[in-house]
Design a protein around this motif. Sequence first.
Motif, PDB file in Angstrom:
ATOM      1  N   ALA A 135      -5.536  11.919   0.434  1.00 30.49           N
ATOM      2  CA  ALA A 135      -5.445  10.837   1.415  1.00 30.49           C
ATOM      3  C   ALA A 135      -6.518   9.787   1.168  1.00 30.49           C
ATOM      4  N   ILE A 136      -7.745  10.248   0.880  1.00 30.38           N
ATOM      5  CA  ILE A 136      -8.845   9.320   0.617  1.00 30.38           C
ATOM      6  C   ILE A 136      -8.559   8.498  -0.639  1.00 30.38           C
ATOM      7  N   ALA A 137      -8.049   9.160  -1.680  1.00 30.65           N
ATOM      8  CA  ALA A 137      -7.722   8.457  -2.921  1.00 30.65           C
ATOM      9  C   ALA A 137      -6.632   7.427  -2.679  1.00 30.65           C
ATOM     10  N   GLN A 138      -5.676   7.781  -1.840  1.00 32.98           N
ATOM     11  CA  GLN A 138      -4.589   6.866  -1.529  1.00 32.98           C
ATOM     12  C   GLN A 138      -5.107   5.618  -0.830  1.00 32.98           C
ATOM     13  N   MET A 139      -6.002   5.812   0.135  1.00 34.17           N
ATOM     14  CA  MET A 139      -6.575   4.682   0.852  1.00 34.17           C
ATOM     15  C   MET A 139      -7.382   3.798  -0.098  1.00 34.17           C
ATOM     16  N   THR A 140      -8.088   4.404  -1.045  1.00 31.23           N
ATOM     17  CA  THR A 140      -8.870   3.637  -2.017  1.00 31.23           C
ATOM     18  C   THR A 140      -7.955   2.808  -2.904  1.00 31.23           C
ATOM     19  N   ASN A 141      -6.860   3.431  -3.338  1.00 29.46           N
ATOM     20  CA  ASN A 141      -5.905   2.710  -4.181  1.00 29.46           C
ATOM     21  C   ASN A 141      -5.286   1.538  -3.438  1.00 29.46           C
ATOM     22  N   LEU A 142      -5.002   1.750  -2.169  1.00 29.66           N
ATOM     23  CA  LEU A 142      -4.418   0.679  -1.364  1.00 29.66           C
ATOM     24  C   LEU A 142      -5.386  -0.480  -1.228  1.00 29.66           C
ATOM     25  N   ALA A 143      -6.665  -0.154  -1.038  1.00 33.77           N
ATOM     26  CA  ALA A 143      -7.677  -1.197  -0.914  1.00 33.77           C
ATOM     27  C   ALA A 143      -7.778  -1.991  -2.212  1.00 33.77           C
ATOM     28  N   ASN A 144      -7.656  -1.293  -3.343  1.00 32.89           N
ATOM     29  CA  ASN A 144      -7.741  -1.962  -4.642  1.00 32.89           C
ATOM     30  C   ASN A 144      -6.545  -2.859  -4.906  1.00 32.89           C
ATOM     31  N   HIS A 145      -5.433  -2.564  -4.245  1.00 31.33           N
ATOM     32  CA  HIS A 145      -4.221  -3.366  -4.413  1.00 31.33           C
ATOM     33  C   HIS A 145      -4.220  -4.606  -3.533  1.00 31.33           C
ATOM     34  N   GLU A 147      -5.843  -7.523  -3.264  1.00 29.40           N
ATOM     35  CA  GLU A 147      -5.783  -8.864  -3.797  1.00 29.40           C
ATOM     36  C   GLU A 147      -4.527  -9.080  -4.621  1.00 29.40           C
ATOM     37  N   ALA A 148      -4.111  -8.050  -5.342  1.00 29.89           N
ATOM     38  CA  ALA A 148      -2.962  -8.194  -6.234  1.00 29.89           C
ATOM     39  C   ALA A 148      -1.652  -8.273  -5.471  1.00 29.89           C
ATOM     40  N   THR A 149      -1.568  -7.629  -4.314  1.00 31.92           N
ATOM     41  CA  THR A 149      -0.315  -7.613  -3.564  1.00 31.92           C
ATOM     42  C   THR A 149      -0.572  -7.963  -2.101  1.00 31.92           C
ATOM     43  N   PRO A 150      -0.881  -9.205  -1.803  1.00 37.39           N
ATOM     44  CA  PRO A 150      -1.205  -9.595  -0.430  1.00 37.39           C
ATOM     45  C   PRO A 150      -0.005  -9.474   0.501  1.00 37.39           C
ATOM     46  N   ALA A 151      -0.277  -9.052   1.721  1.00 42.47           N
ATOM     47  CA  ALA A 151       0.776  -8.919   2.725  1.00 42.47           C
ATOM     48  C   ALA A 151       1.273 -10.280   3.192  1.00 42.47           C
ATOM     49  N   ASP A 152       0.580 -11.367   2.771  1.00 45.42           N
ATOM     50  CA  ASP A 152       1.029 -12.707   3.151  1.00 45.42           C
ATOM     51  C   ASP A 152       2.427 -12.999   2.630  1.00 45.42           C
ATOM     52  N   GLY A 153       2.839 -12.239   1.618  1.00 39.75           N
ATOM     53  CA  GLY A 153       4.169 -12.462   1.057  1.00 39.75           C
ATOM     54  C   GLY A 153       5.290 -11.864   1.880  1.00 39.75           C
ATOM     55  N   GLU A 194       8.217  -3.013  -2.541  1.00 42.37           N
ATOM     56  CA  GLU A 194       8.181  -3.792  -3.779  1.00 42.37           C
ATOM     57  C   GLU A 194       7.120  -4.892  -3.699  1.00 42.37           C
ATOM     58  N   LYS A 195       7.079  -5.603  -2.584  1.00 46.44           N
ATOM     59  CA  LYS A 195       6.127  -6.703  -2.428  1.00 46.44           C
ATOM     60  C   LYS A 195       4.683  -6.216  -2.381  1.00 46.44           C
ATOM     61  N   LEU A 196       4.471  -5.045  -1.797  1.00 52.44           N
ATOM     62  CA  LEU A 196       3.119  -4.516  -1.680  1.00 52.44           C
ATOM     63  C   LEU A 196       2.706  -3.693  -2.900  1.00 52.44           C
ATOM     64  N   GLY A 197       3.637  -3.485  -3.815  1.00 52.13           N
ATOM     65  CA  GLY A 197       3.330  -2.715  -5.010  1.00 52.13           C
ATOM     66  C   GLY A 197       3.129  -1.244  -4.731  1.00 52.13           C
ATOM     67  N   LEU A 198       3.860  -0.725  -3.741  1.00 55.61           N
ATOM     68  CA  LEU A 198       3.716   0.668  -3.329  1.00 55.61           C
ATOM     69  C   LEU A 198       4.984   1.439  -3.650  1.00 55.61           C
ATOM     70  N   ALA A 199       4.893   2.772  -3.613  1.00 57.42           N
ATOM     71  CA  ALA A 199       6.032   3.602  -3.997  1.00 57.42           C
ATOM     72  C   ALA A 199       6.636   4.371  -2.831  1.00 57.42           C
ATOM     73  N   ARG A 200       5.838   4.642  -1.770  1.00 60.58           N
ATOM     74  CA  ARG A 200       6.306   5.522  -0.709  1.00 60.58           C
ATOM     75  C   ARG A 200       6.057   4.934   0.672  1.00 60.58           C
ATOM     76  N   ARG A 201       6.839   5.405   1.631  1.00 57.89           N
ATOM     77  CA  ARG A 201       6.685   4.952   3.014  1.00 57.89           C
ATOM     78  C   ARG A 201       5.290   5.280   3.552  1.00 57.89           C
ATOM     79  N   SER A 202       4.772   6.463   3.190  1.00 54.71           N
ATOM     80  CA  SER A 202       3.461   6.854   3.694  1.00 54.71           C
ATOM     81  C   SER A 202       2.381   5.903   3.186  1.00 54.71           C
ATOM     82  N   GLU A 203       2.561   5.379   1.967  1.00 50.98           N
ATOM     83  CA  GLU A 203       1.614   4.409   1.425  1.00 50.98           C
ATOM     84  C   GLU A 203       1.698   3.100   2.204  1.00 50.98           C
TER      85      GLU A 203
END
Length: 219
Positions: A135-145, A147-153, A194-203
Amino acid sequence: MAKIRLMIVDDHEVVRLGMRAAFELESDINVVGEAGNGAEALAKINVFMPEVILMDVRMEKMGGIEACREIRSQYPQVSVLMITSYPDDEAVTASIMAGASGYLLKNVSRVELLKAVRQVASGQSLLKTEAAKKAIAQMTNLANHNEATPADGLTDREREVLALVARGYTNKQIAEALYLSEKTARNHVSHILEKLGLARRSEAAAYAVEHKLTQPKAQ
């Protein structure tokens, strides 16, 4: 010695009866109440005043993960022990992020179930180290994403859908809440991932919580 005040939340009455029977002969555990879904549990907490809630993960109206998040926010003194029929890494991760103290399968033995309730009541966490690390790794990966995948889209509708995903809604529940077809709701979820660059609903749910997107964008 004061008894542990336990509340059982499951949408199947037979399951609730079975779990209640598992505690009936225990001198240190008192089942103070039951609920058939997360919304009902939230409404009854002030009545039953439980210390521990044994919560099914998947239920109609309000699922266990969404209910756990609300309960931990409103009643931080209450511990939530999630229980489900099937092993699911995504559900484990979402449960951790929602604030659950433990996660069990329904085929657990009576001895293990009693031990889990007692441990959670004493303030211990039953979440496995590997699940917590994931879970911690997932949150870190999301934080790293970020700038690359802003929710503004995301469109306003997609933000509405994302907010419901973060609350644990299924595609069917999203469709009902927003007056959409289930297919349209499913398509929205796919576009969000797709817009957020994620693979799963939990992400996506974790992303929404981390970036405070649990409410639709203000007009």
